[in-house]
Design an enzyme around this catalytic site. Sequence first.
Site, mmCIF file in Angstrom:
data_model
loop_
_atom_site.group_PDB
_atom_site.id
_atom_site.type_symbol
_atom_site.label_atom_id
_atom_site.label_comp_id
_atom_site.label_asym_id
_atom_site.label_seq_id
_atom_site.Cartn_x
_atom_site.Cartn_y
_atom_site.Cartn_z
ATOM 1 C CB CYS A 15 -4.240 -3.242 2.213
ATOM 2 S SG CYS A 15 -2.728 -3.991 1.595
ATOM 3 C CB CYS B 269 -2.054 -1.710 -0.551
ATOM 4 S SG CYS B 269 -2.613 -3.374 -0.325
ATOM 5 C CG ASP B 270 -3.541 1.804 0.500
ATOM 6 O OD1 ASP B 270 -3.140 1.824 -0.672
ATOM 7 O OD2 ASP B 270 -4.648 1.347 0.833
#
Length: 309
Positions: free
Chosen positions: A134, A137-138
């Site tokens: 992701c 997200c990261d």
Amino acid sequence: MGDVRDVVIIGSGPAGYTAGLYTARAMLKPLMFAGYMSGGQLMLTSDIENFPGYPQGIGGPEMMMQLREQAERFGLDVQDRNVESVDLSERPFKVLVEGEEFLANSIIISTGAESIWLNAPGEAEQKGRGISTCATCDGAFFRDEEVLVIGGGDSACEEATFLTRFASKVTLIHRRDVFRASNIMYERAANNEKIEIKTFRQVKEWLSDDNGLTGAILEDPRDGSTEEITASGAFIAIGHKPITGFLESQVETDENGYIIHKQHTMTSVDGVFAAGDVVDTRYKQAITAAGMGCQAAMDAEKWLEENLH
Ligand code: NAP
């Protein structure tokens, strides 16, 4: 026996919320189990540019909040809890949620899909340390660092382009030289000067030291030759698999686990409907999932009318 709900919706992506909106407006008092992380895959998407009606695009989480708010306005009852299992052997159906049992005359399954991992040697140890599925997200963890993206579809091109906001360099690695990605997504990645595309490469092994990921050994599938590449982050974007484990094979699926529609959106079990990515082997778009959620809601309403009311 407790209250029997006419409609229980399991899963909260665009399919689930649209089913919730329609069944709520049909006065069926639907109950949705949205999962601990409600909203589905679009919660992990930065910008949605291809959902009609948003000329400037819209953020994924923002769209999901709006879909939820719209359905709740008409009475959708949303619980952010995970369904553990279901018993579809008799009606009313049983839905087990954290040890609590709920009864349902009909069920709409809209649990979507989850990312597939490569499972190359060294991957398990680096999950959540340097290897992710992701970018939204990261990605920010890799500011001014070099990262890899694996895959040749829309997800890989989108993630690679997104990661250029943070990373100093993104290398997109694909196992052949034909891309599944749509032209617009591919071109956007190919024309980005921070992105290098390497075709005919597969990850043979991830490399790491005590501080985390350091790179990978790449293999050319045509002749088995290898090369080493340096990176402190890697994002795997090689597709998704449907989330159907909680059904314990009570609903017919294809060999890849996608639920099969028997009649319109009804599954192999009368009164159980399915919509969105958990069914869709072909389109997998927010708009098609929402459309299917509408169909499932209308099919459930008709089925309840003919069979129970
Ligand atoms: P996808 O289209 O199935 O592409 C998966 C890619 O991963 C393919 O290029 C595939 O290679 C590669 N791959 C699969 N297994 C692999 C392995 N073991 N090792 C190396 N490479 C592997 O999946 P996706 O990109 O997640 O897209 C899924 C659906 O969502 C598509 O319908 C897409 O259009 C949609 N989507 C849309 C958007 C958007 O419109 N904004 C964004 C993201 C996704 P091969 O080509 O060689 O099989």
